[in-house]
Design a protein around this motif. Structure first.
Motif, PDB file in Angstrom:
ATOM      1  N   ILE A   1       3.281 -21.617  18.846  1.00 45.95           N
ATOM      2  CA  ILE A   1       2.790 -22.914  19.304  1.00 45.95           C
ATOM      3  C   ILE A   1       2.699 -22.890  20.819  1.00 45.95           C
ATOM      4  O   ILE A   1       3.645 -22.497  21.506  1.00 45.95           O
ATOM      5  N   ASN A   2       1.539 -23.289  21.341  1.00 48.96           N
ATOM      6  CA  ASN A   2       1.386 -23.389  22.798  1.00 48.96           C
ATOM      7  C   ASN A   2       0.978 -24.806  23.166  1.00 48.96           C
ATOM      8  O   ASN A   2       0.287 -25.493  22.408  1.00 48.96           O
ATOM      9  N   THR A   3       1.420 -25.258  24.325  1.00 48.26           N
ATOM     10  CA  THR A   3       0.993 -26.571  24.814  1.00 48.26           C
ATOM     11  C   THR A   3      -0.385 -26.422  25.430  1.00 48.26           C
ATOM     12  O   THR A   3      -0.818 -25.325  25.794  1.00 48.26           O
ATOM     13  N   GLY A   4      -1.083 -27.541  25.494  1.00 41.34           N
ATOM     14  CA  GLY A   4      -2.427 -27.501  26.066  1.00 41.34           C
ATOM     15  C   GLY A   4      -3.344 -28.443  25.304  1.00 41.34           C
ATOM     16  O   GLY A   4      -2.917 -29.262  24.489  1.00 41.34           O
ATOM     17  N   GLU A   5      -4.613 -28.300  25.581  1.00 48.70           N
ATOM     18  CA  GLU A   5      -5.597 -29.185  24.967  1.00 48.70           C
ATOM     19  C   GLU A   5      -5.747 -28.867  23.476  1.00 48.70           C
ATOM     20  O   GLU A   5      -5.792 -27.693  23.069  1.00 48.70           O
ATOM     21  N   CYS A   6      -5.805 -29.914  22.658  1.00 48.98           N
ATOM     22  CA  CYS A   6      -5.990 -29.732  21.205  1.00 48.98           C
ATOM     23  C   CYS A   6      -7.436 -29.355  20.900  1.00 48.98           C
ATOM     24  O   CYS A   6      -8.341 -29.580  21.703  1.00 48.98           O
ATOM     25  N   ILE A   7      -7.615 -28.783  19.720  1.00 46.59           N
ATOM     26  CA  ILE A   7      -8.954 -28.395  19.262  1.00 46.59           C
ATOM     27  C   ILE A   7      -9.554 -29.562  18.489  1.00 46.59           C
ATOM     28  O   ILE A   7      -8.895 -30.124  17.605  1.00 46.59           O
ATOM     29  N   PRO A   8     -10.777 -29.958  18.785  1.00 47.42           N
ATOM     30  CA  PRO A   8     -11.406 -31.035  18.000  1.00 47.42           C
ATOM     31  C   PRO A   8     -11.377 -30.712  16.498  1.00 47.42           C
ATOM     32  O   PRO A   8     -11.595 -29.557  16.104  1.00 47.42           O
ATOM     33  N   ASP A   9     -11.108 -31.723  15.697  1.00 45.83           N
ATOM     34  CA  ASP A   9     -10.965 -31.497  14.248  1.00 45.83           C
ATOM     35  C   ASP A   9     -12.195 -30.848  13.629  1.00 45.83           C
ATOM     36  O   ASP A   9     -12.088 -29.997  12.739  1.00 45.83           O
ATOM     37  N   GLU A  10     -13.399 -31.241  14.111  1.00 45.43           N
ATOM     38  CA  GLU A  10     -14.615 -30.700  13.502  1.00 45.43           C
ATOM     39  C   GLU A  10     -14.824 -29.219  13.832  1.00 45.43           C
ATOM     40  O   GLU A  10     -15.657 -28.546  13.212  1.00 45.43           O
ATOM     41  N   LYS A  11     -14.031 -28.699  14.811  1.00 48.22           N
ATOM     42  CA  LYS A  11     -14.186 -27.296  15.194  1.00 48.22           C
ATOM     43  C   LYS A  11     -13.082 -26.399  14.658  1.00 48.22           C
ATOM     44  O   LYS A  11     -13.161 -25.173  14.786  1.00 48.22           O
ATOM     45  N   LEU A  12     -12.056 -26.997  14.040  1.00 51.69           N
ATOM     46  CA  LEU A  12     -10.946 -26.189  13.533  1.00 51.69           C
ATOM     47  C   LEU A  12     -11.406 -25.182  12.472  1.00 51.69           C
ATOM     48  O   LEU A  12     -10.910 -24.062  12.411  1.00 51.69           O
ATOM     49  N   GLY A  13     -12.387 -25.598  11.617  1.00 49.31           N
ATOM     50  CA  GLY A  13     -12.835 -24.715  10.551  1.00 49.31           C
ATOM     51  C   GLY A  13     -13.634 -23.532  11.047  1.00 49.31           C
ATOM     52  O   GLY A  13     -13.848 -22.569  10.297  1.00 49.31           O
ATOM     53  N   HIS A  14     -14.125 -23.585  12.294  1.00 45.22           N
ATOM     54  CA  HIS A  14     -14.967 -22.504  12.829  1.00 45.22           C
ATOM     55  C   HIS A  14     -14.203 -21.586  13.770  1.00 45.22           C
ATOM     56  O   HIS A  14     -14.780 -20.620  14.281  1.00 45.22           O
ATOM     57  N   ILE A  15     -12.925 -21.884  13.988  1.00 47.61           N
ATOM     58  CA  ILE A  15     -12.191 -21.194  15.039  1.00 47.61           C
ATOM     59  C   ILE A  15     -11.999 -19.709  14.757  1.00 47.61           C
ATOM     60  O   ILE A  15     -11.786 -18.904  15.654  1.00 47.61           O
ATOM     61  N   TRP A  16     -12.097 -19.321  13.447  1.00 52.59           N
ATOM     62  CA  TRP A  16     -11.909 -17.913  13.084  1.00 52.59           C
ATOM     63  C   TRP A  16     -13.212 -17.113  13.181  1.00 52.59           C
ATOM     64  O   TRP A  16     -13.210 -15.902  12.934  1.00 52.59           O
ATOM     65  N   GLU A  17     -14.304 -17.783  13.504  1.00 51.96           N
ATOM     66  CA  GLU A  17     -15.592 -17.096  13.560  1.00 51.96           C
ATOM     67  C   GLU A  17     -15.719 -16.296  14.851  1.00 51.96           C
ATOM     68  O   GLU A  17     -15.221 -16.693  15.906  1.00 51.96           O
ATOM     69  N   ALA A  18     -16.440 -15.173  14.754  1.00 47.77           N
ATOM     70  CA  ALA A  18     -16.649 -14.319  15.929  1.00 47.77           C
ATOM     71  C   ALA A  18     -17.482 -15.051  16.971  1.00 47.77           C
ATOM     72  O   ALA A  18     -18.458 -15.719  16.639  1.00 47.77           O
ATOM     73  N   TYR A  19     -17.059 -14.926  18.214  1.00 43.43           N
ATOM     74  CA  TYR A  19     -17.749 -15.504  19.360  1.00 43.43           C
ATOM     75  C   TYR A  19     -17.819 -17.021  19.327  1.00 43.43           C
ATOM     76  O   TYR A  19     -18.637 -17.626  20.004  1.00 43.43           O
ATOM     77  N   TYR A  20     -16.953 -17.630  18.509  1.00 43.03           N
ATOM     78  CA  TYR A  20     -16.910 -19.089  18.521  1.00 43.03           C
ATOM     79  C   TYR A  20     -15.844 -19.519  19.520  1.00 43.03           C
ATOM     80  O   TYR A  20     -14.688 -19.112  19.423  1.00 43.03           O
ATOM     81  N   LYS A  21     -16.252 -20.336  20.484  1.00 46.28           N
ATOM     82  CA  LYS A  21     -15.311 -20.819  21.501  1.00 46.28           C
ATOM     83  C   LYS A  21     -15.396 -22.329  21.575  1.00 46.28           C
ATOM     84  O   LYS A  21     -16.485 -22.908  21.543  1.00 46.28           O
ATOM     85  N   VAL A  22     -14.217 -22.948  21.597  1.00 42.44           N
ATOM     86  CA  VAL A  22     -14.175 -24.403  21.737  1.00 42.44           C
ATOM     87  C   VAL A  22     -14.816 -24.810  23.050  1.00 42.44           C
ATOM     88  O   VAL A  22     -15.590 -25.754  23.122  1.00 42.44           O
ATOM     89  N   ASP A  23     -14.526 -24.038  24.116  1.00 40.42           N
ATOM     90  CA  ASP A  23     -15.159 -24.250  25.413  1.00 40.42           C
ATOM     91  C   ASP A  23     -16.424 -23.392  25.448  1.00 40.42           C
ATOM     92  O   ASP A  23     -16.358 -22.167  25.365  1.00 40.42           O
ATOM     93  N   GLU A  24     -17.597 -24.036  25.505  1.00 40.70           N
ATOM     94  CA  GLU A  24     -18.857 -23.320  25.394  1.00 40.70           C
ATOM     95  C   GLU A  24     -19.129 -22.402  26.580  1.00 40.70           C
ATOM     96  O   GLU A  24     -19.950 -21.507  26.504  1.00 40.70           O
ATOM     97  N   SER A  25     -18.455 -22.653  27.746  1.00 34.60           N
ATOM     98  CA  SER A  25     -18.648 -21.774  28.897  1.00 34.60           C
ATOM     99  C   SER A  25     -17.994 -20.443  28.613  1.00 34.60           C
ATOM    100  O   SER A  25     -16.877 -20.378  28.112  1.00 34.60           O
ATOM    101  N   ARG A  26     -18.680 -19.356  28.862  1.00 30.11           N
ATOM    102  CA  ARG A  26     -18.172 -18.026  28.531  1.00 30.11           C
ATOM    103  C   ARG A  26     -18.015 -17.217  29.823  1.00 30.11           C
ATOM    104  O   ARG A  26     -18.929 -17.168  30.644  1.00 30.11           O
ATOM    105  N   GLY A  27     -16.862 -16.545  29.918  1.00 30.42           N
ATOM    106  CA  GLY A  27     -16.645 -15.566  30.981  1.00 30.42           C
ATOM    107  C   GLY A  27     -16.750 -16.161  32.365  1.00 30.42           C
ATOM    108  O   GLY A  27     -16.560 -17.332  32.619  1.00 30.42           O
ATOM    109  N   ARG A  28     -17.114 -15.300  33.275  1.00 30.06           N
ATOM    110  CA  ARG A  28     -17.212 -15.708  34.675  1.00 30.06           C
ATOM    111  C   ARG A  28     -18.655 -15.727  35.110  1.00 30.06           C
ATOM    112  O   ARG A  28     -19.531 -15.213  34.430  1.00 30.06           O
ATOM    113  N   ASP A  29     -18.894 -16.332  36.247  1.00 31.12           N
ATOM    114  CA  ASP A  29     -20.233 -16.285  36.812  1.00 31.12           C
ATOM    115  C   ASP A  29     -20.570 -14.843  37.177  1.00 31.12           C
ATOM    116  O   ASP A  29     -19.697 -14.045  37.489  1.00 31.12           O
TER     117      ASP A  29
END
Length: 614
Positions: free
Chosen positions: A528-556
């Protein structure tokens, strides 16, 4: 909202097309089945008609030799009643039968007969004898009038059902006929009616009292001609052996006789016409014996059977040296309606088959919908993976390109540093490709597990120790609580990836001076880690490849180049080391599946929990 409408539209389309296809198949199948079953019913009915005709012949054969000897002495009632046949079962046969001589002359025919007894003095003085005679109502009355007579004959209240005070109407048929030998000509038929009241029951026998005298209901008068030599006889149903009405199908009194059934039988009047055989048969038909059969029609089948036969001599005739009996034709013509019977018989099958088709349609539609949604998810996952790969490779490629440009400008004082960055980014790309290959191998089931008995307690603590530097830099507190020893037959290298990916994910999403708690039980582990919770509608997709709750990827693309002066152990460098590839949890899922373990991600009050176990 547009996406939801499109999904509903696609679902409705799949269900509609599937049900239309199955219902079309159902209709075609039922039509074929109905047709073949209908042909069986028709064939069975025609065979039954032929059997009836043969039975009539058997009954006529002993009577006809008497007719040949003295036609006027034979009671034609015996012949006409024999020609009447009983329609048994379904479909109901509406028809008539006729007897012809070998010269095609009409001898007798079936019909709706009014039969009664007439008496006469025999050759022995003082002996009174009665003979049953009759005439065909069809020759004198309209179908509606015949129906009415049948209804009057069958309209009495049953004694067993009677109660005291009940009133019933009683009908009586009376008439006068002219009789000469076997010739009968009616003068009139009168139908009388009276009312009776049920007053008591004596010895289980009801007692009925008249409430009104007889009154005339119908009076049919005829004007027969050529009655010279005929005797006038009175008949009444009020007398013993009174008149009995027998319809064309052998039923006594009313057995469903209506104007409609009489009209259907009238379709077969052709067979009772004097010229039937002459018009129906060619000169070569049945000249030496045999049977002729014909059936035609669709919804209404009209069948004609003609049988050629000879009478059967009695033993007395044979002893007297009489040769052989004359030849005769007996013809039967019927109409019947097989398809209502077929539909009635098959109705339970229609209903059960339809319900089965609906059930199959719903199951199949649901299955096709699930397949469609799975394909949509796979397509979406493929697009996400393609986008993720492109995005994640773009950053190191951009950095390598930028630092290579710097080397080309002969920046000697930073040459070693630039080369380190290029090497580091090349390694990052190599690690990403290795992870892609690992995931692909796991999804294909090609990963071979090297199982050994391992205590996951020590493996978990070992992985936590690797993150001490990062945890200290990010001021994250880690607590490991051992509530039991979790031993498991597993692949150590693969389970190490599980802990590594879950912990790196927890560290990456642990905000500020956060906290990570690792609970080890006898059969499960929870991180268990503290931090921002995952929206309920996205919990079912969290195991998918390249699925990120935060749509921003990597660095500039130029981030690393612009911050090339940062220290190796700075907070930015720490963040780079735990930057996610988007494949971590997808690999975790595949490894846990291979080991047959259960897993779950859920939100807590102030963070996220990852659980897996037996």
């Amino acid at each position: 909202m547009k996406g939801q409408k499109e999904i509903k539209s696609n679902k409705r389309s799949i269900y509609t097309r599937t049900m239309i296809s199955l219902i079309s198949f159902y209709i075609i199948t039922m039509l074929m089945f109905t047709y073949f079953y209908g042909q069986m019913v028709i064939a069975k009915t025609l065979a039954a008609q032929s059997s009836k005709l043969e039975r009539i012949v058997v009954e006529l054969q002993p009577i006809l030799p008497e007719y040949e000897t003295n036609p006027n002495a034979v009671n034609m009632r015996r012949i006409t009643s024999t020609l009447s046949y009983i329609s048994e079962g379904e479909p109901v046969l509406y028809g008539k039968t006729a007897l012809f001589s070998k010269n095609h002359e009409l001898i007798a025919k079936s019909g709706n007969d009014l039969g009664f007894n007439v008496g006469h003095i025999t050759t022995e003085p003082g002996i009174w004898q009665t003979d049953e005679v009759g005439f065909c109502l069809d020759d004198y009355l309209e179908p509606s009038q015949i129906e009415e007579i049948f209804q009057f004959q069958d309209g009495e209240l049953n004694d067993e059902d009677a109660k005291v005070g009940d009133i019933r109407e009683v009908y009586e048929i009376q008439g006068v006929v002219y009789v000469r030998g076997n010739e009968i000509k009616p003068k009139n038929i009168t139908i009388l009616k009276k009312s009776e009241r049920f007053t008591a029951r004596k010895n289980l026998t009801p007692i009925w009292d008249w409430t009104a005298p007889w009154e005339t209901v119908r009076d049919y008068n005829f004007q027969p001609d050529n009655i010279e030599g005929f005797q006038e006889h009175f008949f009444s149903s009020g007398y013993a052996n009174g008149p009995v009405i027998v319809n064309s199908e052998g039923w006594v009194n009313n057995r469903g006789i209506t104007a409609e059934t009489l009209e259907k039988r009238a379709l077969c009047n052709e067979v009772t016409s004097p010229n039937f055989l002459t018009n129906y048969l060619s000169s070569s038909d049945l000249i030496s014996g045999g049977e002729y059969s014909n059936a035609e029609g669709g919804w209404q089948i009209k069948a004609t059977d003609i049988l050629y036969f000879t009478g059967l001599l009695s033993s007395e005739d044979e002893q007297e040296g009489r040769g052989r009996s004359e030849a005769y034709y007996v013809a039967m013509q019927t109409v019947f309606y097989p398809w209502p019977v077929v539909i009635k018989d098959l109705l339970p099958i229609y209903i059960m088959a339809f319900l089965l088709i609906i059930a199959i349609g719903l199951l199949l539609s649901n299955k096709l919908w699930n397949i469609y949604m799975k394909q949509e998810r796979l397509e979406k996952s493929r697009r996400q993976m393609t986008d993720g790969i492109a995005h994640d490779l773009k950053t190191p490629i951009a950095l390598i390109s930028a630092y290579t440009e710097g080397l080309k400008e002969n920046i000697n004082d930073k040459k070693t540093e630039y080369l380190d960055v290029i090497y580091e980014e090349a390694q990052r790309m190599d690690d990403m490709i290795v992870e892609m290959l690992t995931l692909s191998k796991l999804e294909a089931g090609a990963q071979i597990l090297h199982l050994e008995k391992i205590e996951l307690n020590s493996l978990a603590k070992s992985e936590v120790k690797k993150y001490e530097g990062i945890l200290e830099k990010k001021a994250i507190t880690v607590q490991v609580e051992e509530r039991g020893v979790f031993s498991l037959d597993c692949d150590k290298a693969q389970m190490t990836k599980v802990f590594h990916n879950i912990l790196s994910n927890s560290v990456r999403h642990c905000e500020g001076t956060g906290e990570i708690n690792l609970y080890i039980n006898e059969n499960s582990i929870e991180i268990i880690n503290t931090g921002e919770c995952i929206p309920d509608e996205k919990l079912g997709h969290i195991w998918e490849a390249y699925y990120k709750v935060d749509e921003s990827r990597g660095r500039d693309d130029t981030e690393r180049f612009q911050n090339d002066g940062k220290e190796e152990n700075s907070e930015e460098a720490v963040n780079d080391n735990i930057q996610g590839s988007g494949l971590g949890l997808a690999i975790v899922k595949q490894v846990l599946d291979l080991h047959g373990l259960k897993y779950q991600i859920s939100n807590t009050e102030n963070g996220v929990s990852v659980w897996f176990g037996k």
